[in-house]
Design an enzyme around this catalytic site. Structure first.
Site, PDB file in Angstrom:
ATOM      1  CE  LYS A   1      -4.448  -1.850   1.715  1.00 57.94           C
ATOM      2  NZ  LYS A   1      -5.407  -1.887   2.586  1.00 57.94           N
TER       3      LYS A   1
ATOM      4  CE  LYS B   1      -6.473  -7.928  -0.832  1.00 64.41           C
ATOM      5  NZ  LYS B   1      -7.398  -8.101   0.325  1.00 64.41           N
TER       6      LYS B   1
ATOM      7  CE  LYS C   1     -14.068  -3.461   1.492  1.00 71.82           C
ATOM      8  NZ  LYS C   1     -13.862  -3.368   3.068  1.00 71.82           N
TER       9      LYS C   1
HETATM   10  N1  AQP Z   1     -10.112 -11.489  -1.859  1.00 75.15           N
HETATM   11  C1  AQP Z   1     -10.007 -11.933  -0.849  1.00 75.15           C
HETATM   12  N2  AQP Z   1     -10.272 -13.417  -0.707  1.00 75.15           N
HETATM   13  C2  AQP Z   1     -10.340 -13.760   0.604  1.00 75.15           C
HETATM   14  N3  AQP Z   1     -10.641 -13.044   1.905  1.00 75.15           N
HETATM   15  C3  AQP Z   1     -10.361 -11.861   1.743  1.00 75.15           C
HETATM   16  N4  AQP Z   1     -10.400 -10.627   2.413  1.00 75.15           N
HETATM   17  C4  AQP Z   1     -10.217  -9.408   1.758  1.00 75.15           C
HETATM   18  N5  AQP Z   1      -9.985  -9.772   0.595  1.00 75.15           N
HETATM   19  C5  AQP Z   1     -10.154 -11.136   0.414  1.00 75.15           C
HETATM   20  C6  AQP Z   1     -10.446 -10.881   3.685  1.00 75.15           C
HETATM   21  O1  AQP Z   1     -11.739  -9.864   4.331  1.00 75.15           O
HETATM   22  C7  AQP Z   1     -11.542  -9.720   5.704  1.00 75.15           C
HETATM   23  C8  AQP Z   1     -11.786  -8.271   6.016  1.00 75.15           C
HETATM   24  O2  AQP Z   1     -10.609  -7.465   5.149  1.00 75.15           O
HETATM   25  P1  AQP Z   1     -10.091  -6.056   5.564  1.00 75.15           P
HETATM   26  O3  AQP Z   1     -11.012  -5.568   6.628  1.00 75.15           O
HETATM   27  O4  AQP Z   1      -8.660  -6.041   5.282  1.00 75.15           O
HETATM   28  O5  AQP Z   1     -11.095  -5.240   4.294  1.00 75.15           O
HETATM   29  P2  AQP Z   1     -10.564  -4.355   3.465  1.00 75.15           P
HETATM   30  O6  AQP Z   1      -9.020  -4.035   3.714  1.00 75.15           O
HETATM   31  O7  AQP Z   1     -11.446  -3.220   3.527  1.00 75.15           O
HETATM   32  O8  AQP Z   1     -10.682  -5.157   2.163  1.00 75.15           O
HETATM   33  P3  AQP Z   1      -9.667  -5.529   1.005  1.00 75.15           P
HETATM   34  O9  AQP Z   1     -10.451  -5.728  -0.205  1.00 75.15           O
HETATM   35  O10 AQP Z   1      -8.906  -6.613   1.570  1.00 75.15           O
HETATM   36  O11 AQP Z   1      -9.054  -4.058   0.815  1.00 75.15           O
HETATM   37  P4  AQP Z   1      -7.597  -3.797   0.486  1.00 75.15           P
HETATM   38  O12 AQP Z   1      -7.202  -4.732  -0.589  1.00 75.15           O
HETATM   39  O13 AQP Z   1      -7.683  -2.612  -0.342  1.00 75.15           O
HETATM   40  O14 AQP Z   1      -6.693  -3.622   1.638  1.00 75.15           O
HETATM   41  C9  AQP Z   1     -10.146 -10.182   6.017  1.00 75.15           C
HETATM   42  O15 AQP Z   1     -10.284 -11.310   7.038  1.00 75.15           O
HETATM   43  C10 AQP Z   1      -9.467 -10.325   4.798  1.00 75.15           C
HETATM   44  O16 AQP Z   1      -8.362 -11.408   4.712  1.00 75.15           O
END
Ligand code: AQP
Length: 332
Positions: free
Chosen positions: A114, A197, A200
């Site tokens: 990030k 993956k 978001k």
């Molecule tokens: N692609 C995924 N496959 C399986 N599990 C996933 N998780 C996130 N993406 C995947 C799981 O969702 C839970 C919550 O994650 P978080 O609070 O980290 O959510 P976030 O950051 O808002 O969502 P993202 O998409 O993971 O955001 P980015 O990539 O922007 O940081 C966790 O248990 C996570 O493992």
């Protein structure tokens, strides 16, 4: 015998959970409510690592709570609360920051990815210390299991390292939690780029299924998912990452095994299979979306659930914090 403890959390970074959040993490939260003592936290403080307008943040926090309830988190069986509602998270978070090494924090993949994306000037210190606050979230409740997606494995490992370090320096205080990661669905991939993956913060929303988006939009996204060469519906992550991802999604939504789905689609084409995935999506998430919309109409009930959850969580959090303070030699 006292039941084992479960703790998991999710950020309120968007209007909608995506399919990866549900299939990788929240899907496991629901059955664990039977037989475990479950604490589920909306990590609204972690969300502050991304600048967000206050009215948008508020809407997202309530939206996340409503979606979790619609997906099956039951406030009578689980403690559902906001991280910001339990001040002990920040208090133990500081202790974790004082235990963690700069080098080990610098090696966290989420921070590296990030911060590389946004550049030094736009990376906040909170993103660097994110795993230490997350360690506090988990250790405060003496959690045994932490159901998360594969991308969180490293953060659970550092949590265990910090707990082990504290215990050996100051005496046994924290339980060592285990990551609880599904073999099928622990990592859901982007529909347009099935080697990344589903996330978001993906550059394009085309490959991300947001569960609160209109059903038409999501059906279109599923039907235009990237597929691979050949015609067969078979699981092969290396040669057929797109179809394998859709097979994982279909299996997780229907409860069928991947080999059963492969059998059912023998001799059929990608079009038929994508239609089946879209149908499974609609059957599962149609009612969840409707229920979320209806829960959001009653904000005071949502707030009451979160307040009751925070009050329950505080009792457990305070016990652990007090014991950590006294082990450290802080005068009480
Ligand atoms: N692609 C995924 N496959 C399986 N599990 C996933 N998780 C996130 N993406 C995947 C799981 O969702 C839970 C919550 O994650 P978080 O609070 O980290 O959510 P976030 O950051 O808002 O969502 P993202 O998409 O993971 O955001 P980015 O990539 O922007 O940081 C966790 O248990 C996570 O493992």
């Amino acid at each position: 015998m006292t039941p084992q403890r479960v703790l998991s959390g999710i950020q309120s970074t968007s209007e909608s959970l995506h399919l990866g959040n549900y299939l990788g993490a929240v899907r496991q939260w629901i059955p664990l409510q039977d037989g475990y003592e479950t604490f589920y936290c909306i990590a609204d403080l972690h969300t502050l690592t991304v600048e967000t307008k206050p009215d948008v943040l508020r809407r997202r926090i309530l939206g996340t709570a409503a979606q979790l309830l619609a997906l099956g988190v039951d406030p009578d069986r689980s403690t559902l609360f906001l991280q910001s509602g339990v001040a002990q998270h920040n208090q133990l978070g500081w202790i974790m920051e004082c235990l963690a090494g700069f080098g080990e924090a610098s090696r966290m993949t989420q921070f590296k990815d990030k911060s590389a994306k946004s550049g030094n000037d736009r990376t906040v210190v909170g993103l660097f210390t994110y795993p230490m606050l997350q360690a506090a979230d988990i250790l405060l409740y003496q959690a045994d299991l932490v159901p998360v997606g594969e991308d969180q494995r490293q953060h659970i490992e550092i949590t265990r390292d910090l707990a082990t370090r504290f215990n050996s320096r100051y005496g046994k205080t924290f339980n060592l939690p285990e990551a609880f990661i599904l073999k099928t669905g622990g990592k859901i991939f982007d529909l347009q780029d099935p080697t990344s993956k589903m996330s978001k913060s993906a550059e394009s929303a085309n490959g991300v299924i947001e569960i609160m988006d209109s059903p038409d939009v999501n059906v279109k996204k599923i039907k235009s998912a990237t597929t691979d060469n050949g015609r067969e519906i078979c699981f092969d992550e290396k040669e057929k990452p797109g179809i394998s991802n859709l097979l994982t999604i279909h299996a997780a939504l229907t409860g069928l095994s991947v080999s059963q789905i492969e059998k059912d689609f023998e001799g059929k084409g990608y079009g038929d299979f994508k239609t089946a995935v879209a149908d499974a999506y609609l059957a599962f998430f149609g009612p969840v979306r409707e229920k979320t919309i209806s829960l959001l109409k009653d904000e005071s009930t949502l707030l009451q659930i979160l307040r009751t959850g925070a009050a329950k969580a505080q009792v457990e959090a305070e016990k652990t914090l007090e014991s950590a303070y006294s082990q450290l030699g802080l005068v009480r």
